[in-house]
Design a protein around this motif. Structure first.
Motif, PDB file in Angstrom:
ATOM      1  N   UNK A 183      36.326  -2.017  18.242  1.00  0.00           N
ATOM      2  CA  UNK A 183      35.613  -2.743  19.214  1.00  0.00           C
ATOM      3  C   UNK A 183      36.276  -3.911  19.965  1.00  0.00           C
ATOM      4  N   UNK A 184      37.158  -2.954  21.580  1.00  0.00           N
ATOM      5  CA  UNK A 184      37.466  -4.329  22.089  1.00  0.00           C
ATOM      6  C   UNK A 184      36.866  -5.610  22.745  1.00  0.00           C
ATOM      7  N   UNK A 185      37.451  -6.681  23.033  1.00  0.00           N
ATOM      8  CA  UNK A 185      36.222  -7.676  23.901  1.00  0.00           C
ATOM      9  C   UNK A 185      37.123  -8.332  24.260  1.00  0.00           C
ATOM     10  N   UNK A 186      36.501  -8.783  25.954  1.00  0.00           N
ATOM     11  CA  UNK A 186      37.897  -8.687  26.750  1.00  0.00           C
ATOM     12  C   UNK A 186      36.489  -9.950  27.752  1.00  0.00           C
ATOM     13  N   UNK A 187      37.735 -10.456  29.018  1.00  0.00           N
ATOM     14  CA  UNK A 187      36.827 -11.425  30.160  1.00  0.00           C
ATOM     15  C   UNK A 187      37.407 -11.746  30.624  1.00  0.00           C
ATOM     16  N   UNK A 188      36.096 -11.304  32.132  1.00  0.00           N
ATOM     17  CA  UNK A 188      36.947 -11.463  33.693  1.00  0.00           C
ATOM     18  C   UNK A 188      36.520 -12.395  34.108  1.00  0.00           C
ATOM     19  N   UNK A 189      36.933 -13.370  35.002  1.00  0.00           N
ATOM     20  CA  UNK A 189      36.292 -14.604  35.352  1.00  0.00           C
ATOM     21  C   UNK A 189      37.143 -14.110  36.814  1.00  0.00           C
ATOM     22  N   UNK A 190      35.828 -14.280  37.824  1.00  0.00           N
ATOM     23  CA  UNK A 190      36.071 -13.975  39.353  1.00  0.00           C
ATOM     24  C   UNK A 190      35.183 -15.371  40.236  1.00  0.00           C
ATOM     25  N   UNK A 191      36.599 -15.284  41.128  1.00  0.00           N
ATOM     26  CA  UNK A 191      36.432 -16.249  41.999  1.00  0.00           C
ATOM     27  C   UNK A 191      36.188 -15.913  43.394  1.00  0.00           C
ATOM     28  N   UNK A 192      34.972 -16.502  43.824  1.00  0.00           N
ATOM     29  CA  UNK A 192      34.635 -16.061  45.255  1.00  0.00           C
ATOM     30  C   UNK A 192      34.583 -14.773  45.997  1.00  0.00           C
ATOM     31  N   UNK A 193      33.826 -14.385  44.861  1.00  0.00           N
ATOM     32  CA  UNK A 193      33.199 -12.960  45.037  1.00  0.00           C
ATOM     33  C   UNK A 193      32.255 -12.875  46.164  1.00  0.00           C
ATOM     34  N   UNK A 194      31.940 -12.053  47.474  1.00  0.00           N
ATOM     35  CA  UNK A 194      31.041 -12.015  47.971  1.00  0.00           C
ATOM     36  C   UNK A 194      29.670 -11.387  47.964  1.00  0.00           C
ATOM     37  N   UNK A 195      29.407 -12.066  47.154  1.00  0.00           N
ATOM     38  CA  UNK A 195      27.938 -11.415  47.637  1.00  0.00           C
ATOM     39  C   UNK A 195      27.169 -12.780  47.476  1.00  0.00           C
ATOM     40  N   UNK A 196      25.348 -12.194  47.513  1.00  0.00           N
ATOM     41  CA  UNK A 196      24.026 -13.093  48.120  1.00  0.00           C
ATOM     42  C   UNK A 196      24.129 -14.386  47.926  1.00  0.00           C
ATOM     43  N   UNK A 197      24.506 -14.968  46.389  1.00  0.00           N
ATOM     44  CA  UNK A 197      25.013 -16.217  45.341  1.00  0.00           C
ATOM     45  C   UNK A 197      25.859 -16.919  46.495  1.00  0.00           C
ATOM     46  N   UNK A 198      27.235 -16.177  46.701  1.00  0.00           N
ATOM     47  CA  UNK A 198      27.932 -16.778  47.246  1.00  0.00           C
ATOM     48  C   UNK A 198      28.599 -17.060  48.633  1.00  0.00           C
ATOM     49  N   UNK A 231      37.851  -1.275  31.546  1.00  0.00           N
ATOM     50  CA  UNK A 231      37.372  -0.456  30.666  1.00  0.00           C
ATOM     51  C   UNK A 231      38.192   0.751  31.078  1.00  0.00           C
ATOM     52  N   UNK A 232      38.935   0.890  31.942  1.00  0.00           N
ATOM     53  CA  UNK A 232      39.400   2.185  31.994  1.00  0.00           C
ATOM     54  C   UNK A 232      40.777   2.345  30.940  1.00  0.00           C
ATOM     55  N   UNK A 233      41.358   0.924  29.802  1.00  0.00           N
ATOM     56  CA  UNK A 233      42.484   1.649  28.877  1.00  0.00           C
ATOM     57  C   UNK A 233      41.615   2.233  28.077  1.00  0.00           C
ATOM     58  N   UNK A 234      42.616   2.605  26.674  1.00  0.00           N
ATOM     59  CA  UNK A 234      42.072   3.731  25.239  1.00  0.00           C
ATOM     60  C   UNK A 234      41.651   1.940  24.739  1.00  0.00           C
ATOM     61  N   UNK A 235      40.971   1.682  23.662  1.00  0.00           N
ATOM     62  CA  UNK A 235      40.967   1.015  22.898  1.00  0.00           C
ATOM     63  C   UNK A 235      41.679   0.333  21.813  1.00  0.00           C
ATOM     64  N   UNK A 236      42.470   1.201  21.968  1.00  0.00           N
ATOM     65  CA  UNK A 236      44.156   0.180  21.365  1.00  0.00           C
ATOM     66  C   UNK A 236      44.786  -0.485  22.151  1.00  0.00           C
ATOM     67  N   UNK A 237      44.057  -0.335  23.676  1.00  0.00           N
ATOM     68  CA  UNK A 237      45.184  -1.198  24.184  1.00  0.00           C
ATOM     69  C   UNK A 237      43.477  -2.591  25.425  1.00  0.00           C
ATOM     70  N   UNK A 238      44.086  -3.899  25.213  1.00  0.00           N
ATOM     71  CA  UNK A 238      42.127  -4.528  26.214  1.00  0.00           C
ATOM     72  C   UNK A 238      43.011  -5.674  26.893  1.00  0.00           C
ATOM     73  N   UNK A 239      42.605  -5.723  28.224  1.00  0.00           N
ATOM     74  CA  UNK A 239      42.913  -7.158  28.612  1.00  0.00           C
ATOM     75  C   UNK A 239      41.771  -8.012  28.148  1.00  0.00           C
ATOM     76  N   UNK A 240      42.140  -9.294  27.940  1.00  0.00           N
ATOM     77  CA  UNK A 240      42.099 -10.555  27.108  1.00  0.00           C
ATOM     78  C   UNK A 240      40.644 -11.588  28.017  1.00  0.00           C
ATOM     79  N   UNK A 241      41.602 -11.665  29.214  1.00  0.00           N
ATOM     80  CA  UNK A 241      41.433 -12.742  30.060  1.00  0.00           C
ATOM     81  C   UNK A 241      41.963 -12.340  31.642  1.00  0.00           C
ATOM     82  N   UNK A 242      40.732 -11.877  32.352  1.00  0.00           N
ATOM     83  CA  UNK A 242      41.728 -11.696  33.629  1.00  0.00           C
ATOM     84  C   UNK A 242      41.286 -12.591  34.696  1.00  0.00           C
ATOM     85  N   UNK A 243      41.720 -12.708  35.773  1.00  0.00           N
ATOM     86  CA  UNK A 243      41.172 -13.524  36.371  1.00  0.00           C
ATOM     87  C   UNK A 243      41.892 -12.973  38.262  1.00  0.00           C
TER      88      UNK A 243
END
Length: 255
Positions: A183-198, A231-243
């Motif tokens: 089970x590969x677990x990672x996180x994405x931190x998103x800044x100022x994406x244009x949505x209803x909330x922003x 999501x496209x990476x094989x399970x033996x590779x992981x982006x742990x954190x992305x901004x």
């Protein structure tokens, strides 16, 4: 009913709008079958209808509140019943509290944010672990939607900031605990994406010095593309954190 396209199944929380909807559309475009979760079924149906215009993989919608343990269990059981497995969980459901001075924040307002952002993320990870450990082939991927606010808080945002710090802790712990089960677990931190909330960011948002200034935003599709890459990476590779963020937004430096 099985999947078409990639043959992979993605469960997305908070899928009725904003980043959740954008990620659902991006993943569906990559051939994922979708299990869309949110509190408002009509918004999920809207997401499903938009996705169905450009893809052929299966889509199911399920109304649930991620802060309720029983509803989370039922949602994941419904996903397993519909698709037989789960390859990707995008933990996206989140909320904030009114931007009031620290001492004016009520316990109920604090608790509401903790229940959704932190406890809800935990509950969904827990159910995903149970499903991913048991299924054949074993394993899967979990991507948590964090926030750059955890590193650079906005004024009057203590519940949101604190819970997003907690999400980072959950990401690290779940990444460690998931290793033995593919089970590969990672996180994405998103800044100022244009949505209803922003939308208010383009009109002007409170800055730490007390001024109100407009902030640059980016197309939410760019955040969705980033999640799709993770999501496209094989399970033996992981982006742990992305901004991923609007290039000119105030985050690094002093504004």
């Amino acid at each position: 009913m099985g999947a078409s396209g990639t043959g992979k199944i993605a469960l997305i929380t908070g899928a009725g709008s904003g980043i959740g909807r954008a990620v659902a559309l991006a993943l569906h475009g990559e051939g994922y079958s979708l299990f869309l979760v949110g509190r408002r079924l009509e918004k999920l149906d809207e997401t499903a209808a938009i996705a169905a215009q450009t893809g052929k993989a299966d889509i199911a919608c399920f109304a649930a509140d991620v802060s309720d343990p029983e509803q989370v269990v039922v949602a994941f059981e419904a996903c397993r019943s519909r698709f037989g497995r789960l390859d990707l969980l995008f933990n996206n459901a989140g909320t904030g509290a009114p931007p009031v001075p620290f001492e004016e924040l009520t316990y109920a307002q604090w608790r509401a944010v903790v229940d959704v952002n932190l406890t809800g993320t935990f509950l969904c990870i827990q159910q995903a672990f149970r499903l991913m450990k048991e299924q054949v082939p074993r394993g899967g991927r979990i991507i948590n939607n964090g926030s750059i606010s955890a590193e650079a808080p906005r004024p009057f945002s203590s519940p949101y900031t604190a819970t997003k710090h907690g999400v980072t802790g959950l990401t690290k712990s779940a990444s460690l605990d998931g290793r033995a089960y593919d089970i590969a677990v990672g996180q994405i931190d998103i800044g100022n994406a244009a949505t209803e909330m922003t939308e208010r960011m383009a009109k002007g948002i409170l800055q730490p010095d007390g001024s109100v200034r407009a902030e640059p935003v980016m197309d939410v599709k760019e955040a969705a593309r980033a999640v799709a890459y993770m999501a496209s990476l094989p399970l033996d590779a992981n982006v742990l954190f992305m901004t991923v963020m609007a290039t000119k937004m105030p985050f690094v430096g002093r504004g």
